[in-house]
Design an enzyme around this catalytic site. Sequence first.
Site, PDB file in Angstrom:
ATOM      1  N   ILE A 637     -19.818  -0.011  -5.239  1.00  0.00           N
ATOM      2  CA  ILE A 637     -20.826  -0.092  -6.297  1.00  0.00           C
ATOM      3  C   ILE A 637     -20.147   0.189  -7.637  1.00  0.00           C
ATOM      4  O   ILE A 637     -19.489   1.217  -7.807  1.00  0.00           O
ATOM      5  CB  ILE A 637     -21.975   0.904  -6.020  1.00  0.00           C
ATOM      6  CG1 ILE A 637     -22.695   0.519  -4.716  1.00  0.00           C
ATOM      7  CG2 ILE A 637     -22.945   0.949  -7.204  1.00  0.00           C
ATOM      8  CD1 ILE A 637     -23.261  -0.891  -4.682  1.00  0.00           C
ATOM      9  N   ASN A 639     -21.662   0.334 -10.732  1.00  0.00           N
ATOM     10  CA  ASN A 639     -22.431   1.181 -11.645  1.00  0.00           C
ATOM     11  C   ASN A 639     -23.640   1.721 -10.888  1.00  0.00           C
ATOM     12  O   ASN A 639     -24.552   0.972 -10.534  1.00  0.00           O
ATOM     13  CB  ASN A 639     -22.879   0.364 -12.873  1.00  0.00           C
ATOM     14  CG  ASN A 639     -23.614   1.223 -13.893  1.00  0.00           C
ATOM     15  OD1 ASN A 639     -24.474   2.035 -13.540  1.00  0.00           O
ATOM     16  ND2 ASN A 639     -23.282   1.057 -15.153  1.00  0.00           N
ATOM     17  N   LYS A 709     -19.732  -6.337  -3.830  1.00  0.00           N
ATOM     18  CA  LYS A 709     -20.641  -7.400  -3.384  1.00  0.00           C
ATOM     19  C   LYS A 709     -21.848  -7.427  -4.316  1.00  0.00           C
ATOM     20  O   LYS A 709     -22.028  -6.532  -5.134  1.00  0.00           O
ATOM     21  CB  LYS A 709     -21.121  -7.125  -1.966  1.00  0.00           C
ATOM     22  CG  LYS A 709     -20.047  -7.283  -0.891  1.00  0.00           C
ATOM     23  CD  LYS A 709     -20.646  -6.868   0.435  1.00  0.00           C
ATOM     24  CE  LYS A 709     -19.723  -7.158   1.579  1.00  0.00           C
ATOM     25  NZ  LYS A 709     -20.325  -6.703   2.846  1.00  0.00           N
ATOM     26  N   GLY A 710     -22.696  -8.419  -4.105  1.00  0.00           N
ATOM     27  CA  GLY A 710     -23.892  -8.530  -4.940  1.00  0.00           C
ATOM     28  C   GLY A 710     -24.989  -7.604  -4.470  1.00  0.00           C
ATOM     29  O   GLY A 710     -25.059  -7.232  -3.299  1.00  0.00           O
ATOM     30  N   GLU A 713     -30.229  -9.386  -5.048  1.00  0.00           N
ATOM     31  CA  GLU A 713     -31.261  -9.978  -4.200  1.00  0.00           C
ATOM     32  C   GLU A 713     -31.534  -9.172  -2.941  1.00  0.00           C
ATOM     33  O   GLU A 713     -32.567  -9.345  -2.294  1.00  0.00           O
ATOM     34  CB  GLU A 713     -30.866 -11.420  -3.848  1.00  0.00           C
ATOM     35  CG  GLU A 713     -30.715 -12.255  -5.104  1.00  0.00           C
ATOM     36  CD  GLU A 713     -30.428 -13.718  -4.858  1.00  0.00           C
ATOM     37  OE1 GLU A 713     -30.793 -14.526  -5.707  1.00  0.00           O
ATOM     38  OE2 GLU A 713     -29.819 -14.050  -3.820  1.00  0.00           O
TER      39      GLU A 713
END
Lengths: 754, 168
Positions: A637, A639, A709-710, A713
């Site tokens: 992560i 932030n 990673k994202g 969503e």
Amino acid sequence: MSSVKDWAAPNPVTENRSGIIGKGVDRYEGKLKVTGTAAYAYEVEPPSPPAYGYLLPATIARGRITAIDTAAAEASPGVQIVWTHLNVPKQARRGERANPRSQRASNPALAGDRVEFFGQPVAFVAADTWENARAATHLIQVDYAVEPAVLDFRASLASAEMPHGEEDVRIGDFDGAYAKAPVQIDETYFSPIQNHVQMEPCATTAWWDGDKVTVHTSIQMVKGGQHALAETLAIPSDRVHLLTRYIGGGFGGKGQSYDDLTLAALGAQALGRPVKVAYTRQQMFQATIHRPAVSMRVRLGAEPDGRLNAFAVEAVTHCARNAPFVEHAANFSRNLYAAPNRLTGHRLVKMDIPAAGPMRAPGEASGMLSLECAMDELAEKLGIDPIELRLRNEPDVDPETGKPFSIRQLVQCLNTGAQRFGWERRNPRPGQVRDGRWLVGMGMACAIRGNFLLPAKAGVRIDADGTVTLRQGMTDIGTGTYTILAQITAETMGVTMEQVKIELGDSDFPPAPGSGGQFGAATAGSAAFEANMNLRKALAELAIGDPNSPLYGGDPTYVTFGNGNIAIENRSESLGALVARAAPEGVYVEGSITPAADARDYSQHTYGAHFAEVGVDTVTGEVRMRKMFGVFAAGRILNAKTARSQVTGGMIWGVGTALTEGNVVDPRYGSFINQDMAGYLVPTHADIVDLDAIFLAEADDKANPMGIKGVGELGICGAGAAVANAIYNACGVRLRDYPMTPDKVLEGLMAKGL
Amino acid sequence: MKTTITVNGQARALDLDPRTSLLDALREHLNLKGSKKGCDHGQCGACTVLVNGERINACLSLAVMHDGHEVTTIEGIGGEANLHPMQQAFLEQDAFQCGYCTPGQICSAVGMLKEAADNWPSQATEDLGAAIALTDAEIRERMSGNICRCSAYPQIIAAIRDVAGEVA
Ligand code: FES
Ligand code: FES
């Protein structure tokens, strides 16, 4: 192509010496946003006073314009342009691509007499003021020849067809295994059309400088918008300068451009002055893309111990007749639970409504609403705790492809969440917990969403004052892109956040694919990281080759960056001093990222677990969220603060999905019945109580050099199902038709005699 | 129509088409673009400003109705160099994402705290006779006219709580 092996070595971001990576620093552009000085597309100051555009929408679903009377509009005060398909300036035909490298094809406005959906812009007015443009637009009279239209999805399910070029995925013998399964679930779930409802309507401010047009527009993909406009106007793309600095929400709905972009550009050209065009809120509903409805049949065949032996997820969805799009609502289920005999696939109904398209977590967001409830139904039938049922079906390798997982912490998410949420308080028998007139219950669901890396570039320069400026044709739609790119840059270059400048949203900058599919951070971030690594190399060479540098003649492999300095052991100087002396005009380099070919050898996803507690009002059928908690695993992560905001935002979308959000097509006219925020209900402050989320520690070294990673969503995936399962646990009413509005809940309660 | 409105402490003389909303007067005539247009129908709260200290939806009000009124927009709440405590709290709590609803949320929160301090009841107020205890439920109810599609609601409540302090 790179290889995941290239990404395994430690690097400045994974080492995180100064600790900026992961820290919850305030948003880079935050002060501009809290003071109202961030200029969105309609607010950018053009070089001279603009004219104002206004669009007239069609009022039929399908047919032909037979006559348009514009005389009154033309005579109306202040009017400068009245365009219809009869007199709009020439544009390239729809779908044309003069430059084969264009990312998007021509998308002309007012392109003919055909009407393909209710709300399609059929006329355009520009006037000296917005009030005059609006008044004149409503004076235009349009006659139509109406043709029969397909408007009722539920009534058209039987006509659904296999999407072009697709086939079902069959593994093992589903039919045989299902027929023999001692415990079976066979249910069909329905999720409705949903709208993005970004707070900022689509808008463009455009002006021309000679043969070059500058457009400030609200779009998630810089290159896509630039190319679409260039193709539409039939000019080379270097004559379109597209900027999108701040975007008031996208969520997939602004992945493409709309007629505001085209008509602002054409209008500005025709008038020789800037033109601003915005969609109204009603036009946002009627004339931009939406998430299509999904009817999903789920069949689960299990052993008495809960192990799945047969697994089928089949989705029927819809798209516009001439705008192919498939909501891949079954895809996620291919990677989630173990079961040897499997069937997944999609069918498509062609309708005469606006184009369907991607909306936050396309596929998962609607698909998980069904499977994660079906698993709850199976757990109950088996008498097994729903978490335990998931644990018993946790695969060792990807259940469809057999590939290893890059990393999969779904079980940890479930266990951590259960403990933090207090899952043991749940009474497995529904309808047992009362609080006055409320029945209270708990539910859970898993979350899964793919992780992607696309090709991207970035450019970075350092100036003589030590300022490091990163430039990228990337966007920040509220996801925190500015901020994480600043963190990556600061950590990699060993400077403070204050020494970093981030410039995004400009088609002149090195291109990145934009914001979508939760690939933004990993894709843009990795390119930014590579650019910064190249800048380190360039500065190391500069110092070592400069007789006036204390590093002169040193070994480049020992060069380090930190505290604003470049150093080899105790020999060091500040970056600013080096650049000011050795390269006073500054140093600029670019970097790029490409997906690793061998990343495809791994099954790579982000995961999570949702827990929800709701109250059901036994008198009115109203459902109130009481508590919600999510645990997510999504790589490193960058932030803590902005990442948490992304997933809590997604979870709240899940609450809306479960309880209030949905649109309905008027079968007479093809319009959406809900065309504003009074009809289409998104969650408000009062709907959201005690909601939080955490991330598990993780780094995915198969994802990209930084192991990130994202997260944009993941939060919505499964969230609505957790709420639906909580409703069942609260009152014993099992609804399979989203959203679970009071009328439906009440009907269920009355059927149960409650 | 000639209208004079005091905006952020400055008297501004305007000659407006009477159909101009207060929101469009601010955005298009006074170049104060901090107030946002999300719906133009009083449904989203993005256009919230303070008129004579009370919050209203600027899109639902014609500018010429405000002759002689004192209007405070986000630009008057605080600038980059002198952030209002509410703006600072929004920044620290990450109470926004895209930022489009944010000026409205902040103006609304500032107005809301004064309404509560003045003992205006809300739907969530249980005892109309007692002084308002500004519980989270009260804040949520009172802020529900301000939609945030990015759904920064938990963070917004935390920010307002930072400014309002804990309930006694
Ligand atoms: S713009 Fe005024 S309430 Fe939405
Ligand atoms: S921050 Fe995007 S709508 Fe609130």
